[in-house]
Each structure stands twice: as C-alpha cells, then as structure tokens.
Design an enzyme around this catalytic site. Structure first.
Site, short mmCIF file in Angstrom:
data_model
loop_
_atom_site.label_atom_id
_atom_site.label_comp_id
_atom_site.label_asym_id
_atom_site.label_seq_id
_atom_site.Cartn_x
_atom_site.Cartn_y
_atom_site.Cartn_z
N LYS A 178 21.77 10.71 35.70
CA LYS A 178 21.52 12.17 36.59
C LYS A 178 20.84 11.72 37.76
CE LYS A 178 19.32 14.28 33.01
NZ LYS A 178 19.21 13.45 32.14
N ARG A 199 16.38 22.53 29.91
CA ARG A 199 16.73 21.73 28.86
C ARG A 199 16.61 22.62 27.50
NH1 ARG A 199 14.65 16.79 31.51
NH2 ARG A 199 15.07 15.00 30.36
N ARG A 255 16.14 -0.44 32.30
CA ARG A 255 15.12 0.31 33.16
C ARG A 255 13.61 0.23 32.70
NH1 ARG A 255 15.68 6.64 34.10
NH2 ARG A 255 14.69 6.97 32.27
N ARG A 264 8.59 2.36 33.05
CA ARG A 264 8.23 3.82 32.86
C ARG A 264 7.85 3.81 31.22
NH1 ARG A 264 12.77 8.51 33.85
NH2 ARG A 264 12.12 9.06 31.93
N ARG A 270 13.85 10.59 22.42
CA ARG A 270 14.44 11.47 23.59
C ARG A 270 15.84 11.69 23.38
NH1 ARG A 270 13.15 7.38 27.84
NH2 ARG A 270 14.29 8.62 29.21
P1 ADP Z 1 15.14 11.45 31.06
O1 ADP Z 1 16.56 12.49 31.44
O2 ADP Z 1 15.51 9.93 31.26
O3 ADP Z 1 14.68 12.01 29.70
P2 ADP Z 1 13.52 12.97 32.67
O4 ADP Z 1 12.89 12.16 34.11
O5 ADP Z 1 14.67 13.99 33.07
O6 ADP Z 1 14.09 11.67 31.99
O7 ADP Z 1 12.41 13.63 31.84
C1 ADP Z 1 11.38 12.63 31.42
C2 ADP Z 1 10.54 13.39 30.33
O8 ADP Z 1 9.75 14.61 30.96
C3 ADP Z 1 11.10 14.29 29.31
O9 ADP Z 1 11.24 13.49 28.15
C4 ADP Z 1 10.07 15.45 29.15
O10 ADP Z 1 9.27 15.05 28.10
C5 ADP Z 1 9.80 15.92 30.30
N1 ADP Z 1 10.64 16.97 30.75
C6 ADP Z 1 11.44 16.82 32.02
N2 ADP Z 1 12.17 17.91 32.31
C7 ADP Z 1 11.67 18.80 31.10
C8 ADP Z 1 12.01 20.33 30.90
N3 ADP Z 1 13.12 20.72 31.63
N4 ADP Z 1 11.80 20.67 29.96
C9 ADP Z 1 10.77 20.11 28.90
N5 ADP Z 1 10.36 18.82 29.41
C10 ADP Z 1 10.88 17.95 30.52
#
Ligand code: ADP
Length: 207
Positions: free
Chosen positions: A27, A102, A141, A147, A158
C-alpha cells in the site's frame, strides 16, 4: 450517457481514494505513485504514528505500545488524527488514504467526516497478496529498515488483526460498489499500471 456523466463528474470533481490490503501488500509503495499521478496527498496513518513515535510526542508515546505489539492504536486516538489531517488545505482537492479506515468504527467516522464536507469516497482499491509473499516482504523490510513492528511474531499478529478487523471492511465498501481489486504481486510499476487501469475503467483518470 452514464459514461459521459462519469467523465463530466471526473473533470469537475476531485479524487478521493482509499487503499486497503494486508500489511506487506504494498500500500505505502503504491500510495506514493498514485499521489504523484493524481497530484493528491497520500495520507498514511502508520506514517503519521511513526513520525509521532520518533518525535516522542504525547500521541507517539500512547501509540507506540500498541504498534510494537502489532495491535491497532485505539480509535479514540486515530479518528481525531485523521479528522485533523483531512481538514488541512492540501486535502481539499482530493486525497489518498492508506491504512485508514481499519475498523468498523473508523468507517463510520470517515463517513461522518466526509459527509460533513459534502463529499464521499470515489473508489476503494483493494491490493491483494498471499500470506507467504507478505511475510517474506515484511521480513525483508525488517532487514532493510529495521521497523520495530517487523519482527516475525509481531508480523503474525498484524496479519491476524488485519483478517479480524480490517478484511471485513472490504465487504462494507463492496456493498456500496466502491471496490476495485488489484493483484499486488509483481514489479512495482506493473502493479501501479494495474491500479491506474482499474481506476480508468471507472472513469477515474490521472490529471
Ligand atoms: P502495515 O500496513 O504494514 O501494518 P502501517 O504503517 O499501515 O503498516 O501501520 C503500522 C501500525 O500503525 C499498525 O500496526 C497500527 O498499530 C498503527 N495504525 C496505523 N493505522 C491505523 C489505524 N487506522 N487504526 C489503528 N491503528 C493504526
């Protein structure tokens, strides 16, 4: 005539996109490409949280504990952040949301934010990739970027949380006929091309 109407709409309105898909589906990578193609800001809640963690803000301190475990940051923190970000000037002319909504509550919240502005989403791009591939990408990654949430246990959590809480949202948007599904496997440019094609088929073309 429906086509002509869609085109007219497109030329007068702005593009509001949402990218949805499992962690590791690509994404963030595609969001950058689409933001350039459509000249809209890519808004990633994950990036915003990571920025806050890095700068040790109050929000960052609260979010970190959840992120490090692979859990979602509570809606109470996430919704205000997105409401604030979408109210900024650069998002008035369209935007691409990556990683939000989400949860079911976040869908409701986003609907409220947009309808208060008299707007709505144009399309939801679902990016697919099988579990083996996303785990492989995330572990890779981890080596490249280090990260904190890219360790094997946290990655597994996750993916679980995504299946439980986020995957069902695709049906919500599909019921509104907003979803286009795009295969996320292959070269980055290949995937971008597929997304642009799928959007064009809906009358959504880059400027
Ligand atoms: P990925 O899609 O690889 O899990 P992201 O960078 O989108 O990585 O998100 C990393 C973390 O940030 C998530 O695991 C969560 O803890 C938090 N996060 C991101 N977006 C949201 C959201 N919309 N609601 C709740 N937590 C979020």
């Amino acid at each position: 005539c429906a086509d002509a109407t869609a085109q007219l709409r497109r030329s007068t309105e702005m593009t509001r996109l949402l990218l949805i898909g499992a962690p590791g589906a690509g994404k963030g990578t595609q969001a950058e490409k689409l933001a350039i193609a459509f000249d809209i800001p890519a808004i990633s809640t994950g990036d915003i949280f990571r920025h806050n963690v890095k700068n040790e803000t109050e929000l960052g301190k609260q979010a970190k504990a959840f992120m490090d475990r692979g859990e979602y940051v509570p809606d109470s923190l996430t919704n205000d952040l997105v409401r604030d970000r979408l109210s900024q000037a650069d998002a008035k002319d369209g935007f691409l949301l990556d990683g939000y909504p989400r949860t079911a509550d976040q869908v409701v919240e986003l609907d409220e934010i947009l309808s208060a502005n008299g707007t709505a989403l144009d399309v939801v791009v679902q990016l697919t990739a099988d579990t083996d591939e996303v785990v492989r990408r995330l572990l890779n990654r981890a080596l490249e970027q280090g990260r904190a949430d890219d360790t094997e246990d946290v990655i597994r959590r996750r993916l679980e949380v995504y299946e439980e809480q986020t995957a069902p949202l695709i049906n919500v948007y599909a019921a509104r006929d907003l979803v286009v599904t795009v295969d996320g496997l292959g070269e980055v440019s290949e995937v971008t091309g597929r997304i642009l094609e799928a959007l064009a088929a809906r009358g959504i073309t880059a400027k």
